[in-house]
Every structure is written in C-alpha cells, then in structure tokens.
Design a protein around this motif. Sequence first.
Motif, PDB file in Angstrom:
ATOM      1  N   GLU A 150       0.845  -1.210   0.000  1.00 41.01           N
ATOM      2  CA  GLU A 150       0.000   0.000   0.000  1.00 41.01           C
ATOM      3  C   GLU A 150       0.878   1.258   0.000  1.00 41.01           C
ATOM      4  O   GLU A 150       0.648   2.200  -0.761  1.00 41.01           O
ATOM      5  CB  GLU A 150      -0.897  -0.007   1.239  1.00 41.01           C
ATOM      6  N   PHE A 151       1.916   1.254   0.834  1.00 39.97           N
ATOM      7  CA  PHE A 151       2.793   2.429   0.937  1.00 39.97           C
ATOM      8  C   PHE A 151       3.560   2.663  -0.371  1.00 39.97           C
ATOM      9  O   PHE A 151       3.794   3.812  -0.765  1.00 39.97           O
ATOM     10  CB  PHE A 151       3.784   2.257   2.095  1.00 39.97           C
ATOM     11  N   LEU A 152       3.956   1.574  -1.008  1.00 44.18           N
ATOM     12  CA  LEU A 152       4.674   1.702  -2.285  1.00 44.18           C
ATOM     13  C   LEU A 152       3.762   2.286  -3.362  1.00 44.18           C
ATOM     14  O   LEU A 152       4.201   3.082  -4.193  1.00 44.18           O
ATOM     15  CB  LEU A 152       5.230   0.343  -2.721  1.00 44.18           C
ATOM     16  N   LYS A 153       2.488   1.894  -3.313  1.00 36.11           N
ATOM     17  CA  LYS A 153       1.517   2.419  -4.276  1.00 36.11           C
ATOM     18  C   LYS A 153       1.346   3.934  -4.054  1.00 36.11           C
ATOM     19  O   LYS A 153       1.368   4.716  -5.000  1.00 36.11           O
ATOM     20  CB  LYS A 153       0.175   1.696  -4.088  1.00 36.11           C
ATOM     21  N   ASP A 154       1.206   4.321  -2.786  1.00 34.87           N
ATOM     22  CA  ASP A 154       1.057   5.748  -2.452  1.00 34.87           C
ATOM     23  C   ASP A 154       2.298   6.538  -2.890  1.00 34.87           C
ATOM     24  O   ASP A 154       2.184   7.630  -3.465  1.00 34.87           O
ATOM     25  CB  ASP A 154       0.866   5.941  -0.935  1.00 34.87           C
ATOM     26  N   ALA A 155       3.481   5.974  -2.614  1.00 29.62           N
ATOM     27  CA  ALA A 155       4.731   6.669  -2.963  1.00 29.62           C
ATOM     28  C   ALA A 155       4.856   6.804  -4.481  1.00 29.62           C
ATOM     29  O   ALA A 155       5.358   7.812  -4.983  1.00 29.62           O
ATOM     30  CB  ALA A 155       5.930   5.918  -2.383  1.00 29.62           C
ATOM     31  N   GLY A 156       4.372   5.793  -5.204  1.00 30.68           N
ATOM     32  CA  GLY A 156       4.373   5.859  -6.667  1.00 30.68           C
ATOM     33  C   GLY A 156       3.431   6.944  -7.157  1.00 30.68           C
ATOM     34  O   GLY A 156       3.776   7.740  -8.033  1.00 30.68           O
ATOM     35  N   ASN A 157       2.222   7.001  -6.574  1.00 27.97           N
ATOM     36  CA  ASN A 157       1.232   8.019  -6.961  1.00 27.97           C
ATOM     37  C   ASN A 157       1.732   9.428  -6.701  1.00 27.97           C
ATOM     38  O   ASN A 157       1.423  10.358  -7.444  1.00 27.97           O
ATOM     39  CB  ASN A 157      -0.086   7.821  -6.183  1.00 27.97           C
ATOM     40  N   SER A 158       2.506   9.585  -5.611  1.00 26.77           N
ATOM     41  CA  SER A 158       2.977  10.938  -5.265  1.00 26.77           C
ATOM     42  C   SER A 158       4.376  11.207  -5.826  1.00 26.77           C
ATOM     43  O   SER A 158       4.951  12.258  -5.555  1.00 26.77           O
ATOM     44  CB  SER A 158       2.967  11.121  -3.746  1.00 26.77           C
ATOM     45  N   LYS A 159       4.897  10.221  -6.581  1.00 26.14           N
ATOM     46  CA  LYS A 159       6.235  10.348  -7.203  1.00 26.14           C
ATOM     47  C   LYS A 159       7.307  10.703  -6.159  1.00 26.14           C
ATOM     48  O   LYS A 159       8.183  11.542  -6.391  1.00 26.14           O
ATOM     49  CB  LYS A 159       6.214  11.381  -8.337  1.00 26.14           C
ATOM     50  N   SER A 160       7.203  10.066  -4.986  1.00 24.82           N
ATOM     51  CA  SER A 160       8.184  10.287  -3.914  1.00 24.82           C
ATOM     52  C   SER A 160       9.260   9.208  -4.020  1.00 24.82           C
ATOM     53  O   SER A 160       9.146   8.135  -3.420  1.00 24.82           O
ATOM     54  CB  SER A 160       7.501  10.221  -2.546  1.00 24.82           C
TER      55      SER A 160
END
Length: 234
Positions: A150-160
């Motif tokens: 889940e965190f990796l998906k969020d980080a991908g969405n926010s380009k972090s």
Amino acid sequence: MKNLFSLSALAIILSILTACNTGNGNNSKNAKLQTPAAKVSDEKQMAPEEAKEKTMSDLQEAFKGETTASAKYAAYSKKAEEEGLHNIALLFKAVSTAEKMHANNHKSVMTEYGVAIPEFTPEFTVKSTAENLQDAIDGESYEIDTMYPEFLKDAGNSKSQLAQISFNYAVEVEKKHKVMYTNALAALNNNSVQELPKAYYICPTCGNTYDQTPPERCGISMTSSERFIKINSL
Ligand SMILES: [Fe+2]
Ligand SMILES: [Fe+2]
C-alpha cells in the motif's frame, strides 16, 4: 456468378447482423465490452497533493513500525537466550539490527521531505520464544502482504522516489526475515535449534540479512559486503 456470390455474401452479413441485434448474447457481449471502461471510471485517482500527504503519514507509520520491531526483536533475543535457545537469540538480534536500518532509512527520508519524526515509546509483549517467533512471522507477513504494498503504491502516486526506495529496501528484506523466522520455529518444534545458523551479515544500506557468507555485493542495494555488519555473538 459474381453477382450470385455477392448476394450470398450479403445474405450472410445480414444474417450475422440480425443475430447480433437480437437475443441475450448481444447484451452480454456489450456488457463485456463496457466492463473495462466502467472499471477505469470507478477507480478513484488520488490527487497529487492528497497522495503526497498520504506518503508522509505512511513514512511516519513505517518508522514507528520498524522502530517497534527493532526494540521488540531485541527483547525477544534476550528471552530466547534465557530459554537456552542461543541460535534463535542470535537470529532475533540480527533482525533487530536490520529493522533499525529500515527505521533509520525512513527517518532520513522524512528529514529530507521536512516531515516531523514521530516521538513515541514502542509497545509490545514478550511471551515464550515459540510465541515470539509466531508473532514475528505475523508481523513480517503484515508488512510484506499489506503495509508496504500500500505504501509503495502511495509513494508511486505521489512520485516520492526516496520513499519508494526506502519502502522497497524494507519489504525485500522482510521477505527474507519471514523465511528465517519460519525456519527457526520449525527447528524449535523439531528440536533442531542447534543446527540453525550461528552468524549473520547485515547490509548497512538496506538491512539485507544473510545467514551465510554474503556475496561481494548486497543483492538488494549493491553495497559492498566489506561494509556488512557480522553478528555472531549477543
Ligand atoms: Fe523492517
Ligand atoms: Fe523484518
């Protein structure tokens, strides 16, 4: 002959078109065709600002999780030694060291992003080593199957990108921890704890954990194994 052929061909096309315009087959076909479009419109795309905020809170949660895991495994190591299970005590100490590196990586990323580092006291309960091993397996499983995906998906969405690197380092290592803890629990149940590894090597960059002589470079972060931390005593 040519006209006859054209007429036959036209009749076939008409019969196909008629068949397509009647009956349930047509409806289900259309339903199938519409499914992908409907699915896309149903998926909520997080706004960039919202995704960024989510990643920052993910980093805080991951930091708390890794800090707690490190403290908990250190306590489980002491308990295993008290129970005369030295090789399991070594494993808990090695993994505790690796989790500390995950926590430090998340902390560095938070500092880079200007996010507040959570201040808290880790909470956990020490039980028997058999129960502690099961708790460790459950904890690693949660991080592998639920939390980090889940965190990796969020980080991908926010380009972090830094968060992606830090989360990815952690999740790849947790997979190895789960295997090591599972083997240790099996050894405990089979009365073969003395056959478990007696030395561990930890990568200082990503926390990668080897229970035998490591390769020249870390298999996850490519760090030279000359920099690895060897753990063969408590
Ligand atoms: Fe970790
Ligand atoms: Fe882990």
